[in-house]
Design a protein around this motif. Structure first.
Motif, short mmCIF file in Angstrom:
data_model
loop_
_atom_site.label_atom_id
_atom_site.label_comp_id
_atom_site.label_asym_id
_atom_site.label_seq_id
_atom_site.Cartn_x
_atom_site.Cartn_y
_atom_site.Cartn_z
N ASN A 185 0.84 -1.20 0.00
CA ASN A 185 0.00 0.00 0.00
C ASN A 185 0.87 1.25 0.00
N GLY A 186 0.48 2.20 -0.82
CA GLY A 186 1.18 3.48 -0.83
C GLY A 186 2.40 3.55 -1.72
N THR A 187 2.69 2.50 -2.49
CA THR A 187 3.90 2.52 -3.33
C THR A 187 3.67 3.21 -4.67
N GLY A 188 2.41 3.54 -4.99
CA GLY A 188 2.15 4.28 -6.23
C GLY A 188 1.58 3.42 -7.35
N LYS A 189 0.83 2.38 -7.01
CA LYS A 189 0.29 1.50 -8.04
C LYS A 189 -0.70 2.22 -8.95
N SER A 190 -1.58 3.03 -8.37
CA SER A 190 -2.56 3.74 -9.21
C SER A 190 -1.88 4.77 -10.10
N GLN A 191 -0.82 5.45 -9.58
CA GLN A 191 -0.08 6.40 -10.41
C GLN A 191 0.60 5.70 -11.58
N LEU A 192 1.13 4.51 -11.33
CA LEU A 192 1.77 3.77 -12.41
C LEU A 192 0.74 3.34 -13.45
N ALA A 193 -0.44 2.94 -13.00
CA ALA A 193 -1.51 2.57 -13.94
C ALA A 193 -1.88 3.76 -14.82
N ARG A 194 -2.02 4.93 -14.24
CA ARG A 194 -2.32 6.13 -15.02
C ARG A 194 -1.17 6.46 -15.98
N HIS A 195 0.06 6.25 -15.53
CA HIS A 195 1.23 6.50 -16.36
C HIS A 195 1.19 5.61 -17.61
N ILE A 196 0.85 4.34 -17.42
CA ILE A 196 0.74 3.42 -18.56
C ILE A 196 -0.35 3.89 -19.52
N HIS A 197 -1.50 4.25 -18.96
CA HIS A 197 -2.60 4.73 -19.81
C HIS A 197 -2.18 5.96 -20.60
N GLN A 198 -1.53 6.91 -19.94
CA GLN A 198 -1.17 8.16 -20.59
C GLN A 198 -0.13 7.96 -21.70
N HIS A 199 0.64 6.88 -21.64
CA HIS A 199 1.64 6.60 -22.67
C HIS A 199 1.13 5.57 -23.68
N SER A 200 -0.16 5.29 -23.64
CA SER A 200 -0.73 4.31 -24.56
C SER A 200 -1.46 5.00 -25.71
N LYS A 201 -1.90 4.20 -26.67
CA LYS A 201 -2.68 4.73 -27.80
C LYS A 201 -4.09 5.13 -27.35
N ARG A 202 -4.44 4.80 -26.13
CA ARG A 202 -5.77 5.10 -25.60
C ARG A 202 -5.77 6.34 -24.70
N ALA A 203 -4.71 7.12 -24.73
CA ALA A 203 -4.53 8.22 -23.78
C ALA A 203 -5.65 9.25 -23.82
N ASP A 204 -6.30 9.44 -24.97
CA ASP A 204 -7.37 10.44 -25.07
C ASP A 204 -8.75 9.84 -24.76
N LYS A 205 -8.76 8.58 -24.32
CA LYS A 205 -10.00 7.91 -23.94
C LYS A 205 -10.07 7.79 -22.42
N PRO A 206 -11.20 7.31 -21.88
CA PRO A 206 -11.36 7.30 -20.41
C PRO A 206 -10.36 6.40 -19.69
N PHE A 207 -9.99 6.83 -18.50
CA PHE A 207 -9.28 5.99 -17.54
C PHE A 207 -10.22 5.82 -16.37
N VAL A 208 -10.73 4.62 -16.17
CA VAL A 208 -11.73 4.35 -15.13
C VAL A 208 -11.11 3.47 -14.06
N ALA A 209 -10.99 4.01 -12.84
CA ALA A 209 -10.40 3.28 -11.72
C ALA A 209 -11.51 2.74 -10.81
N VAL A 210 -11.39 1.48 -10.42
CA VAL A 210 -12.37 0.85 -9.54
C VAL A 210 -11.63 0.24 -8.34
N ASP A 211 -12.01 0.65 -7.14
CA ASP A 211 -11.43 0.08 -5.93
C ASP A 211 -12.26 -1.13 -5.53
#
Length: 455
Positions: A185-211
Motif C-alpha cells: 500500500n502506498g507505493t504508487g500502483k494507481s499512479q503507475l496505472a495512469r502513467h501506462i494509460h497516458q503513454h498508450s494509444k488510448r490516452a485520449d479515452k477514459p481511464f476508469v479506476a475501480v477500488d
C-alpha cells in the motif's frame, strides 16, 4: 441557493444521527431524505435531484479509515461532478479534512455537531450556486484523461529500481497487454496505472479506476457490468457499468486480490470474452478496454492456497510490474519530498520552500511503513503547520517502531499539535481568525482543538 429551497440527502449508518439530522433540517430545508445503506447512493443521486448531500465518512465495515466514505464520494462525483457533498465523521483531524476537500467534498463537519454550526456550514455550501447536471459522457472521458495525465506526472524516479519499472511500463504501454501491478500500500500502483494509460494509444479515452476492496459483493455486478431498468429495487433506469464507461480506454481494477472466488469467476468471463451483460438483461455488449489490475496481496501464495483462481491470474498478468517499497530506495526520498513540498506550498499558499539537511537525513533513516503515501501526507501536514520557510526535523510527524506518532523532540502528535496552536495564538495575540488561517484550520476546527486541549 437558500437553505429553505434545498433538497438534502443524508447518508449515515447510525439511525440516531439520521433522526437527529432530519429533525433539525426539516425545519429549515424544503425536503430532507435519509438513508442508512450507502449502496443505494448511486440510485438516489441519479434520481433524487438533491442540492446537497451529507455523507458519513465511516460505515460499519470500515470504521476508522474513512475509506468507504471516500469511495462513495467518488461515486457521487462520477454521477454528478458538481454535486455538493459535506463529509461527516465522529472525529476529524487536519489530514482527514484535507483528504476530503482534496477528493472533491464541499466541506467537512464533525459529529456530534453544534446545530448552529451545522446549519451555517450547509448554508455556506448552498450559497455557491445550484448544483450542475452531470457532465456528458464525452466531457467525462476528457476529464478522466486529464486526471490520468496529472497522475502520470507524480512519478518521481531517481532510483535505478524505479527507472527499470518505468522503462518496462512505457514499453508495454503501446500494446494492449494486460498488466498486473504488485506492491505494498502506498507505493504508487494507481499512479503507475495512469502513467501506462497516458503513454498508450488510448490516452485520449477514459481511464476508469475501480477500488474492488471498497465494493460490496451485492453491488459487484451492477457497478462493473451495469443494470437495466427494473432489474431490482431502485433500478429506475438503465445504467452503464464501469467496463462500459471505460470503452476505448483503460479500466484499472485495484485491490483485485480482495475478490471472493465467485466474483473472480464472473470477472474472468468478462475478461476472456470482452463482453458484459447488464444485470436484468439477456443482451451482451462488447467492451473494447485495456485492463490493468493491482494488488498488495501475495497473489502467488493465494493461488497456492486456492483463494485466487490460477486461470484468472494467467489472464491479468501478461505483464507483471513490481513496485519496490520506499524503504528499499532511500535515494528517492529527497526528490519525492521536494516534489511534494513544491506542490503543497503552492496549493496552500505557504512560504515554505526548502527542507533542511537534518530532516532529509531523518527521513532517509525512517522505515516508511506507509510508503510514498505516508511521505506525501507527512510533507503536506508539515507545509500547513510549519512556521518557517525551511522544514526542520520537528516539523515532520513520523511513526515510531511501535506505531505511535513521534518527533525529534519525543513529543507525541497531540503534544505537538497543542504546542503549535499555543505558538500560533501567541504569535497573533490571541486572534482566532489569523491563528486559524496560519494553521490551515477553519475557525470552528481551531475552537474544537482549543477546547480539547483546555486552551
Amino acid at each position: 441557493m437558500q437553505l429553505s429551497e434545498a433538497r438534502i440527502l443524508i447518508i449515515d449508518d447510525d439511525v440516531d444521527v439520521l433522526s437527529a439530522a432530519k429533525l433539525l433540517l426539516k425545519r429549515h430545508a424544503k425536503a430532507v431524505d435519509i438513508e442508512k445503506n450507502p449502496q443505494k447512493l448511486p440510485f438516489l443521486v441519479t434520481n433524487g435531484d438533491y442540492h446537497l448531500i451529507l455523507l458519513d465518512m465511516n460505515f460499519t465495515r470500515d470504521v476508522n479509515s474513512g475509506r468507504e466514505g471516500f469511495h462513495w464520494l467518488d461515486r457521487i462525483l462520477d454521477i454528478n461532478a458538481a454535486a455538493k457533498v459535506i463529509m461527516i465523521t465522529a472525529y476529524g483531524d487536519i489530514e482527514m479534512a484535507i483528504r476530503a476537500m482534496k477528493a472533491g467534498a464541499t466541506d467537512f463537519v464533525l459529529k456530534p455537531w453544534e446545530n448552529d454550526k451545522l446549519l451555517a456550514t450547509i448554508a455556506g455550501a448552498l450559497e455557491g450556486g445550484a448544483t450542475k447536471i452531470a457532465a456528458p459522457a464525452e466531457e467525462k472521458a476528457k476529464d478522466e484523461s486529464k486526471k490520468a495525465k496529472a497522475g502520470a506526472e507524480t512519478i518521481v524516479a531517481s532510483s535505478e529500481s524505479i527507472r527499470q519499472v518505468l522503462h518496462t511500463a512505457e514499453r508495454v504501454a503501446s500494446t494492449d497487454a494486460n498488466v498486473l501491478i504488485l506492491g505494498e500500500n502506498g507505493t504508487g500502483k494507481s499512479q503507475l496505472a495512469r502513467h501506462i494509460h497516458q503513454h498508450s494509444k488510448r490516452a485520449d479515452k477514459p481511464f476508469v479506476a475501480v477500488d474492488l476492496g471498497a465494493l460490496s459483493e451485492s453491488l459487484f455486478e451492477s457497478e462493473l457490468f451495469g443494470h437495466v431498468k427494473g432489474a431490482f429495487t431502485d433500478a429506475k433506469e438503465d445504467r452503464a457499468g464501469r467496463f462500459e464507461e471505460a470503452k476505448g480506454g483503460t479500466i484499472f481494477l485495484d485491490e483485485i486480490g480482495n475478490l471472493t472466488l465467485p466474483l473472480q469467476a464472473k470477472l474472468l468471463t468478462v475478461i476472456q470474452e470482452r463482453r458484459v451483460t447488464r444485470v436484468g438483461s439477456n443482451k451482451s455488449i462488447n467492451v473494447d478496454i485495456r485492463l490493468i489490475c493491482a494488488t498488495n496481496s501475495n497473489i502467488e501464495k493465494m493461488v497456492a492456497d486456492k483463494t485466487f483462481r490460477q486461470d484468472l491470474l494467467y489472464r491479468i498478468n501478461t505483464i507483471e510490474l513490481d513496485l519496490p517499497p520506499l524503504r528499499d530506495r532511500p535515494e528517492d526520498i529527497s526528490a519525492l519530498a521536494d516534489y511534494y513540498l513544491k506542490q503543497y506550498s503552492k496549493k496552500y499558499n505557504r512560504p515554505v520552500n526548502d527542507i533542511s539537511t537534518a530532516l532529509i537525513k531523518k527521513m532517509q533513516q525512517y522505515n516508511w511503513p506507509g510508503n510514498i503515501r505516508e511521505l506525501q501526507h507527512a510533507i503536506e501536514r508539515a507545509v500547513i503547520l510549519s512556521q518557517e520557510k525551511t522544514l526542520q526535523p520537528d516539523d515532520l510527524f513520523l511513526k515510531s517502531s511501535a506505531g505511535q506518532p513521534a518527533t525529534a523532540t519525543g513529543f507525541d502528535l497531540e503534544d505537538m499539535e497543542k504546542n503549535l496552536i499555543v505558538k500560533a495564538l501567541k504569535r497573533f495575540n490571541g486572534n482566532i481568525t489569523d491563528a486559524a488561517r496560519e494553521l490551515g484550520l477553519s475557525r470552528a476546527a481551531l475552537y474544537r482543538r482549543m477546547e480539547k486541549y483546555g486552551l
